[in-house]
Scaffold this motif. Structure first.
Motif, short mmCIF file in Angstrom:
data_model
loop_
_atom_site.label_atom_id
_atom_site.label_comp_id
_atom_site.label_asym_id
_atom_site.label_seq_id
_atom_site.Cartn_x
_atom_site.Cartn_y
_atom_site.Cartn_z
N GLY A 175 -4.26 5.14 -3.11
CA GLY A 175 -3.86 4.03 -2.25
C GLY A 175 -4.73 2.80 -2.42
O GLY A 175 -5.90 2.89 -2.81
N ARG B 197 5.05 6.95 6.14
CA ARG B 197 5.03 6.37 4.81
C ARG B 197 6.46 6.06 4.39
O ARG B 197 7.35 6.91 4.50
CB ARG B 197 4.38 7.34 3.84
CG ARG B 197 4.10 6.76 2.47
CD ARG B 197 3.27 7.70 1.62
NE ARG B 197 1.96 7.97 2.21
CZ ARG B 197 0.98 8.61 1.58
NH1 ARG B 197 1.18 9.04 0.34
NH2 ARG B 197 -0.17 8.84 2.17
N GLY C 79 -5.07 -4.45 -4.58
CA GLY C 79 -4.93 -4.77 -3.17
C GLY C 79 -5.97 -5.78 -2.74
O GLY C 79 -6.88 -6.14 -3.48
N TRP D 167 6.51 2.72 -5.48
CA TRP D 167 5.49 2.25 -4.56
C TRP D 167 5.94 2.60 -3.14
O TRP D 167 7.10 2.34 -2.77
CB TRP D 167 5.29 0.75 -4.66
CG TRP D 167 4.61 0.32 -5.91
CD1 TRP D 167 5.20 -0.17 -7.04
CD2 TRP D 167 3.20 0.34 -6.17
NE1 TRP D 167 4.25 -0.45 -7.98
CE2 TRP D 167 3.01 -0.16 -7.47
CE3 TRP D 167 2.08 0.70 -5.43
CZ2 TRP D 167 1.75 -0.28 -8.06
CZ3 TRP D 167 0.82 0.57 -6.00
CH2 TRP D 167 0.67 0.10 -7.31
N ARG E 210 4.37 2.59 1.10
CA ARG E 210 3.34 2.00 1.94
C ARG E 210 3.32 2.70 3.29
O ARG E 210 4.32 3.25 3.73
CB ARG E 210 3.56 0.50 2.12
CG ARG E 210 4.81 0.11 2.91
CD ARG E 210 4.97 -1.40 2.89
NE ARG E 210 6.14 -1.82 3.66
CZ ARG E 210 6.59 -3.08 3.68
NH1 ARG E 210 5.96 -4.03 2.99
NH2 ARG E 210 7.65 -3.37 4.41
N GLN F 245 -5.36 -1.00 -0.23
CA GLN F 245 -5.06 -1.68 1.02
C GLN F 245 -4.58 -3.11 0.77
O GLN F 245 -5.19 -3.85 0.00
CB GLN F 245 -6.29 -1.70 1.92
CG GLN F 245 -6.10 -2.42 3.25
CD GLN F 245 -5.14 -1.69 4.17
OE1 GLN F 245 -5.11 -0.46 4.22
NE2 GLN F 245 -4.34 -2.46 4.91
N TYR G 282 -0.93 0.82 0.33
CA TYR G 282 0.13 0.97 -0.66
C TYR G 282 -0.23 2.09 -1.64
O TYR G 282 -1.35 2.12 -2.17
CB TYR G 282 0.34 -0.34 -1.40
CG TYR G 282 1.12 -1.35 -0.59
CD1 TYR G 282 0.55 -1.97 0.52
CD2 TYR G 282 2.44 -1.66 -0.90
CE1 TYR G 282 1.27 -2.87 1.29
CE2 TYR G 282 3.17 -2.56 -0.15
CZ TYR G 282 2.58 -3.17 0.95
OH TYR G 282 3.30 -4.06 1.72
N TYR G 283 0.72 2.98 -1.87
CA TYR G 283 0.52 4.12 -2.73
C TYR G 283 1.49 4.10 -3.91
O TYR G 283 2.67 3.80 -3.75
CB TYR G 283 0.76 5.42 -1.95
CG TYR G 283 -0.19 5.66 -0.81
CD1 TYR G 283 0.11 5.20 0.47
CD2 TYR G 283 -1.39 6.34 -1.00
CE1 TYR G 283 -0.76 5.40 1.53
CE2 TYR G 283 -2.27 6.55 0.04
CZ TYR G 283 -1.95 6.09 1.31
OH TYR G 283 -2.81 6.29 2.36
N ALA H 177 -0.44 -2.87 5.00
CA ALA H 177 -0.35 -1.42 4.90
C ALA H 177 -1.22 -0.93 3.76
O ALA H 177 -1.71 -1.72 2.94
CB ALA H 177 1.09 -0.98 4.66
N ASP I 100 3.85 -6.80 6.10
CA ASP I 100 3.60 -6.10 4.83
C ASP I 100 2.22 -5.45 4.79
O ASP I 100 1.89 -4.76 3.83
CB ASP I 100 3.72 -7.07 3.66
CG ASP I 100 5.13 -7.65 3.53
OD1 ASP I 100 5.24 -8.88 3.34
OD2 ASP I 100 6.09 -6.87 3.63
#
Length: 124
Positions: A117, A42, A9, A33, A35, A119, A90-91, A88, A86
Motif C-alpha cells: 500500500g 477496500r 503516494g 488498484w 483503495r 498513502q 492505495y493497493y 485513502a 480520494d
C-alpha cells in the motif's frame, strides 16, 4: 508467486495530480488498484488485463487512468483532479489468471497477491 511494490503516494491539494506505480514480479494476467479509506471497505478503483481491457469505478471515471509498461512489469495509476474523497491507502493487486468479466476485475476477492500500500492524502 507474485511480488508487488507500490510507490508514488503522497500529499496533494485538491485539484492536483499524482501518479502511482507498482513494480511486479511474476505472472500478472490481471492487475488492479484498490483503495481503502479509514473505516471503509477496500474498493476497486481501476483494473487492466493482459490484452489491455480496463474497468474503472464510477467515482474515478474521467479522472484516473490505469496503464502498464510494454513488459507488463510496472502498473501505473495516473490520478488527476483529485479531491478529498480520494484520500485513502492505495493497493496494487495481481491475479495470474484471466477474469471472465470486466465487473469481476474490480472485486477484491478475485485477487491473490497484494502490495503493501501507498498513502494518498488530498487536502481541500
Amino acid at each position: 508467486q507474485v511480488q508487488l511494490v507500490e510507490s508514488g503516494g503522497g500529499s496533494v491539494q485538491a485539484g492536483g495530480s499524482l501518479r502511482l506505480s507498482c513494480a511486479a514480479s511474476g505472472s500478472t494476467y490481471t492487475m488492479a488498484w484498490f483503495r481503502q479509506a479509514p473505516g471503509k471497505e477496500r474498493e476497486g478503483v481501476a483494473a487492466i488485463n493482459f490484452v489491455g481491457t480496463t474497468n474503472y469505478a464510477d467515482s474515478v471515471k474521467g479522472r484516473f487512468t490505469i496503464s502498464q509498461d510494454n513488459a507488463k512489469t510496472t502498473l501505473y495509476l495516473q490520478m488527476d483532479n483529485l479531491s478529498s474523497e480520494d484520500t485513502a491507502m492505495y493497493y496494487c493487486a495481481a491475479e495470474p489468471r484471466v477474469l471472465s468479466t470486466v465487473v469481476s476485475m474490480l472485486l477484491k476477492s478475485n485477487y491473490r497477491y497484494w502490495g503493501q500500500g501507498t498513502q494518498v492524502t488530498v487536502s481541500s
